[in-house]
Write an enzyme that holds these catalytic residues in place. Structure first.
Site, short mmCIF file in Angstrom:
data_model
loop_
_atom_site.label_atom_id
_atom_site.label_comp_id
_atom_site.label_asym_id
_atom_site.label_seq_id
_atom_site.Cartn_x
_atom_site.Cartn_y
_atom_site.Cartn_z
CG ASP A 53 -2.22 -0.93 1.20
OD1 ASP A 53 -2.17 -1.43 0.04
OD2 ASP A 53 -3.04 -1.17 2.04
CG ASP A 101 -6.04 26.97 -39.86
OD1 ASP A 101 -5.93 26.28 -40.69
OD2 ASP A 101 -5.11 27.88 -39.46
N GLY A 138 -6.96 17.94 -42.16
CA GLY A 138 -7.66 17.48 -43.60
C GLY A 138 -6.87 16.88 -44.71
CG MET A 139 -3.92 19.68 -47.78
SD MET A 139 -5.21 19.30 -48.69
CE MET A 139 -4.39 18.84 -50.41
#
EC number: 1.3.7.7
Length: 508
Positions: free
Chosen positions: A36, A294, A429-430
């Site tokens: 513990d 963006d 995305g690109m």
């Protein structure tokens, strides 16, 4: 009882030890069996500190079980008092040693006779409360103990400071970006002309607790730790508190307006509207960024949010309200405070999940297939397994979320950090399209022997015509998936039927 592969909130004694080791010159004695006692290792590994963790384990072993614990526990308290000369020693059992049902309060009374410092037994039910609840209770217990002591000695500072001042409550060791948040809130208070009276419990000494009532109000940025203390101080001294987390542009403004209201009610006339406008429009980049092209690329993208109440609720609101991201699921592991969480996030997400079971969260993420996850270290692991990007927004966390650089999540600088985290968590995305068209350098499985678009399979004219109808940015992906399907089935020519079968197999 069940075996846990992963715990979001640790057992109660971890919360008590976090509070005790956050204070300066406070020592904790943990009455526990070996196994513990991992707190020392965990804290010294994760927190970027030079000092040793002020926690000692009074080990429950066979000898203790046969003779009883009193002698050993009292000896350890008195020994540590002599070695470390702390102002306070906190004794805590663990859920394991609680089974022994020993009278630890009696041990504390016995040790107090020989020790020069104060000795306190952490008053926590180890079977009912988790790490966060125990931390909240222990902080309140220590504050209450020293306020009563100061009142008895006649040195309790109840007169308000000349200038508006605040106590910042809830900053602890092992908290999520707590040190950075604390620095950011100190800056924010300086900009607002509010003095910081005391920061609790991080780096505070117990002697300073007599100064708590001097402040005009208390600020509790985290719902998990500090709220009980603020409620106690309100009852005891009619000291108001603000419990709005200043995370994100909207909530930071709401928090500042609430502080303005609290000060105005006490006869100090302030107006922070100009400051809010200046920060939102010119200092914080997040408001500008959320209107940029963006960020608009992220509009409608699906996200899952999971964490503690404070960070999961704030993050859900930021994503949905400030960035236009579709939060499909918002969840928390703070089951004890589920009603508050539901009320906060219900209007900003499709689904609310309240669970401590990491498997349930992983299954929900796999079912939803979001574009990004915002969660704890565990969700980061899930994201890696499912190939979904993940931004870490809440504890429990690993070493990379104890950064050396300045990365607050609260205040106006925090809004910039969050905007960066969100934007960088989504695949752009690109980048996505280019990787699909030309193939990436990190493809996990090789579909053809090379990554050029030349093919060793024959395409029937009808199938080729159908392929040409597919939009350019996904045509490469469709072609590769179809060829992979044909190759697995040993086909040398791709016909229209093969193409449709491949499409069905992929589930496109």
């Amino acid at each position: 009882m069940k075996l846990a592969y992963w715990m979001y909130a640790g057992p109660a004694h971890i919360g008590t030890l976090r509070i005790a080791s956050s204070f300066k010159n406070v020592h904790a004695i943990m009455h526990a069996p070996l196994g513990d006692d991992y707190f020392n290792v965990m804290r010294s590994m994760l927190e970027r500190e030079q000092n040793f963790t002020p926690v000692t384990t009074s080990v429950v072993d066979r000898q203790v079980l046969s003779r009883g614990s009193q002698e050993k526990v009292v000896d350890n308290i008195v020994r540590k008092d002599g070695e470390e000369t702390p102002d306070l020693i906190v004794l805590t059992p663990t859920c394991t040693s609680s089974i022994l049902q020993e009278d630890l309060a009696n041990f504390v009374d016995r040790a107090q006779m020989d020790a020069h410092c104060d000795v306190l037994l952490a008053d926590v039910n180890h079977y009912r409360y988790n790490e966060l609840q125990a931390g909240d209770r222990t902080l309140k217990q220590i504050v209450e103990f020293y306020i009563k002591k100061a009142r008895k000695q006649g040195n309790l500072a109840t007169e308000k400071t000349a200038k508006p001042s605040v106590n910042l409550i809830g900053f602890t060791t092992l908290g999520f970006h707590n040190q950075h948040d604390c620095t950011e809130l100190k800056r924010l208070m300086a900009d607002l002309g509010i003095e910081v009276n005391l920061i609790l419990p991080e780096k505070a000494t117990v002697d300073q607790l007599a100064k708590i009532p001097q402040a005009w109000f208390n600020l509790c940025p985290y719902r998990e730790i500090g709220l009980m203390t603020a409620e106690y101080l309100q009852e005891e001294f009619a000291q108001p508190y603000v419990d709005i987390t200043p995370m994100g542009v909207v909530e930071t403004a709401r928090c500042i307006r609430k502080m303005q209201q609290v000060l105005n009610q006490q006869g100090f006339d302030v107006n922070y509207e100009d400051f809010i406008q200046q920060q939102t429009r010119h200092v914080s980049q997040a408001a500008w960024f959320s209107r940029s092209i963006d960020c608009q690329n992220l509009t409608g993208k699906k996200a899952v949010v999971f964490g503690d109440n404070t960070h999961a609720a704030a993050m859900t609101k930021i994503l949905a309200r400030e960035m236009g991201i579709h939060v499909v699921l918002a969840g928390t592991y703070c089951k004890y405070d589920a009603d508050w969480f539901r009320a906060e996030v219900s209007e900003y997400c499709d689904e609310v999940l309240i669970s401590e079971d990491n498997g349930a969260i992983a299954d929900a993420i796999a079912r939803i297939e979001p574009a990004a996850i915002f969660g704890t270290q565990m969700e980061r692991h899930v994201g890696k397994r499912l190939d979904i990007p993940c931004g870490v927004i809440a504890a429990p966390i690993h070493i990379q979320n104890f950064p050396l650089g300045y990365k607050p999540f609260l205040g106006y600088e925090g809004t910039n950090q969050i905007a960066d985290l969100v934007y960088n968590s989504f695949t752009l995305g690109m980048e996505d399209h280019l990787l699909e068209i030309f193939g990436g350098h990190d493809t996990k499985e090789v579909i053809t022997k090379g990554i050029s678009s030349d093919s060793d399979l024959g395409w029937h004219s009808t199938a080729q015509a159908e392929l040409n109808k597919v939009p350019g940015f996904v045509r490469g992906k469709v072609k590769r998936n179809t060829e992979k399907f044909a190759r697995e089935r040993g086909l040398s020519e791709i016909t229209l039927e093969v193409m449709y079968a491949a499409k069905e197999a992929v589930g496109a």
